[in-house]
Design a protein around this motif. Structure first.
Motif, PDB file in Angstrom:
ATOM      1  N   GLY A  46       0.826  -1.211   0.000  1.00 56.90           N
ATOM      2  CA  GLY A  46       0.000   0.000   0.000  1.00 56.90           C
ATOM      3  C   GLY A  46       0.856   1.255   0.000  1.00 56.90           C
ATOM      4  N   VAL A  47       1.903   1.257   0.808  1.00 52.92           N
ATOM      5  CA  VAL A  47       2.812   2.413   0.868  1.00 52.92           C
ATOM      6  C   VAL A  47       3.542   2.579  -0.472  1.00 52.92           C
ATOM      7  N   ILE A  48       4.028   1.476  -1.018  1.00 49.45           N
ATOM      8  CA  ILE A  48       4.722   1.529  -2.311  1.00 49.45           C
ATOM      9  C   ILE A  48       3.783   2.051  -3.398  1.00 49.45           C
ATOM     10  N   GLU A  49       2.528   1.616  -3.368  1.00 46.58           N
ATOM     11  CA  GLU A  49       1.566   2.077  -4.367  1.00 46.58           C
ATOM     12  C   GLU A  49       1.300   3.580  -4.240  1.00 46.58           C
ATOM     13  N   LEU A  50       1.240   4.083  -3.018  1.00 49.77           N
ATOM     14  CA  LEU A  50       1.061   5.533  -2.844  1.00 49.77           C
ATOM     15  C   LEU A  50       2.259   6.303  -3.397  1.00 49.77           C
ATOM     16  N   LEU A  51       3.458   5.780  -3.187  1.00 44.12           N
ATOM     17  CA  LEU A  51       4.653   6.418  -3.743  1.00 44.12           C
ATOM     18  C   LEU A  51       4.636   6.369  -5.276  1.00 44.12           C
ATOM     19  N   CYS A  52       4.148   5.276  -5.828  1.00 41.54           N
ATOM     20  CA  CYS A  52       4.042   5.166  -7.286  1.00 41.54           C
ATOM     21  C   CYS A  52       3.041   6.169  -7.848  1.00 41.54           C
ATOM     22  N   CYS A  53       1.966   6.420  -7.108  1.00 39.03           N
ATOM     23  CA  CYS A  53       0.994   7.444  -7.532  1.00 39.03           C
ATOM     24  C   CYS A  53       1.688   8.786  -7.676  1.00 39.03           C
ATOM     25  N   GLY A  65      11.910  15.365 -12.750  1.00 41.52           N
ATOM     26  CA  GLY A  65      11.470  14.088 -12.192  1.00 41.52           C
ATOM     27  C   GLY A  65      10.823  13.186 -13.218  1.00 41.52           C
ATOM     28  N   ALA A  66      11.061  13.449 -14.505  1.00 40.06           N
ATOM     29  CA  ALA A  66      10.395  12.710 -15.578  1.00 40.06           C
ATOM     30  C   ALA A  66      10.662  11.206 -15.544  1.00 40.06           C
ATOM     31  N   ILE A  67      11.814  10.784 -15.071  1.00 36.62           N
ATOM     32  CA  ILE A  67      12.138   9.357 -15.034  1.00 36.62           C
ATOM     33  C   ILE A  67      11.258   8.604 -14.039  1.00 36.62           C
ATOM     34  N   LEU A  68      10.656   9.332 -13.103  1.00 31.86           N
ATOM     35  CA  LEU A  68       9.813   8.668 -12.105  1.00 31.86           C
ATOM     36  C   LEU A  68       8.573   8.019 -12.715  1.00 31.86           C
ATOM     37  N   ALA A  69       8.010   8.621 -13.753  1.00 31.51           N
ATOM     38  CA  ALA A  69       6.770   8.088 -14.342  1.00 31.51           C
ATOM     39  C   ALA A  69       6.948   6.682 -14.903  1.00 31.51           C
ATOM     40  N   PRO A  70       7.939   6.428 -15.779  1.00 28.14           N
ATOM     41  CA  PRO A  70       8.072   5.060 -16.286  1.00 28.14           C
ATOM     42  C   PRO A  70       8.476   4.062 -15.204  1.00 28.14           C
ATOM     43  N   LEU A  71       9.268   4.516 -14.235  1.00 32.03           N
ATOM     44  CA  LEU A  71       9.651   3.609 -13.139  1.00 32.03           C
ATOM     45  C   LEU A  71       8.445   3.248 -12.283  1.00 32.03           C
ATOM     46  N   ALA A  72       7.634   4.240 -11.936  1.00 32.12           N
ATOM     47  CA  ALA A  72       6.441   3.985 -11.129  1.00 32.12           C
ATOM     48  C   ALA A  72       5.483   3.064 -11.872  1.00 32.12           C
ATOM     49  N   ALA A  73       5.331   3.279 -13.169  1.00 32.91           N
ATOM     50  CA  ALA A  73       4.440   2.430 -13.960  1.00 32.91           C
ATOM     51  C   ALA A  73       4.933   0.987 -13.972  1.00 32.91           C
ATOM     52  N   LEU A  74       6.244   0.793 -14.047  1.00 35.22           N
ATOM     53  CA  LEU A  74       6.786  -0.573 -14.030  1.00 35.22           C
ATOM     54  C   LEU A  74       6.601  -1.241 -12.672  1.00 35.22           C
ATOM     55  N   VAL A  75       6.719  -0.488 -11.599  1.00 37.54           N
ATOM     56  CA  VAL A  75       6.504  -1.057 -10.259  1.00 37.54           C
ATOM     57  C   VAL A  75       5.042  -1.467 -10.099  1.00 37.54           C
ATOM     58  N   ILE A  76       4.131  -0.632 -10.570  1.00 42.31           N
ATOM     59  CA  ILE A  76       2.707  -0.977 -10.497  1.00 42.31           C
ATOM     60  C   ILE A  76       2.436  -2.216 -11.347  1.00 42.31           C
TER      61      ILE A  76
END
Length: 122
Positions: A46-53, A65-76
């Motif tokens: 749940g915490v990881i998912e909030l960080l991915c949001c 912070g553009a690199i965060l979007a593809p990384l977050a999408a891959l974690v989800i």
């Protein structure tokens, strides 16, 4: 393409935030196929998912912070694949959650590919 990717990012961020909040109020054992996940790991997801949001939305406000979007999408996507695998291994007859999680995973992989290759944020 940029508008499509931002729309998907916002929708997946909302979807994931709702899922994360659901994890804080419901144990994994509420679904038979996810019962193998210990409660601490469930809350950690749940915490990881909030960080991915946040990772999906931050590039809208902070371009470096553009690199965060593809990384977050891959974690989800990875978490959706984990849920799919657990559901498949449980042998539960209802395949609805499996298709749902796989669809979300595919959308997340598309977001990641789109942000890395098709329409990178600069």
């Amino acid at each position: 393409m940029n508008i499509l990717l931002w729309t998907l990012q916002i929708l997946i961020a909302i979807h994931t935030a709702i899922g994360a909040l659901w994890k804080f109020s419901n144990p994994a054992q509420s679904m038979q196929s996810l019962a193998a996940i210990p409660n601490a790991a469930w809350l950690g997801l749940g915490v990881i998912e909030l960080l991915c949001c946040l990772g999906l939305i931050v590039p809208l406000l902070y371009k470096p912070g553009a690199i965060l979007a593809p990384l977050a999408a891959l974690v989800i996507a990875a978490s959706m694949l984990l849920f799919s695998l657990l559901h498949w291994q449980s042998g539960e007859a209802n395949a609805g959650p499996l298709y749902y999680w796989l669809t979300v995973a595919v959308l997340c992989v598309f977001i990641s590919y789109g942000r890395l290759v098709l329409a990178p944020l600069k």
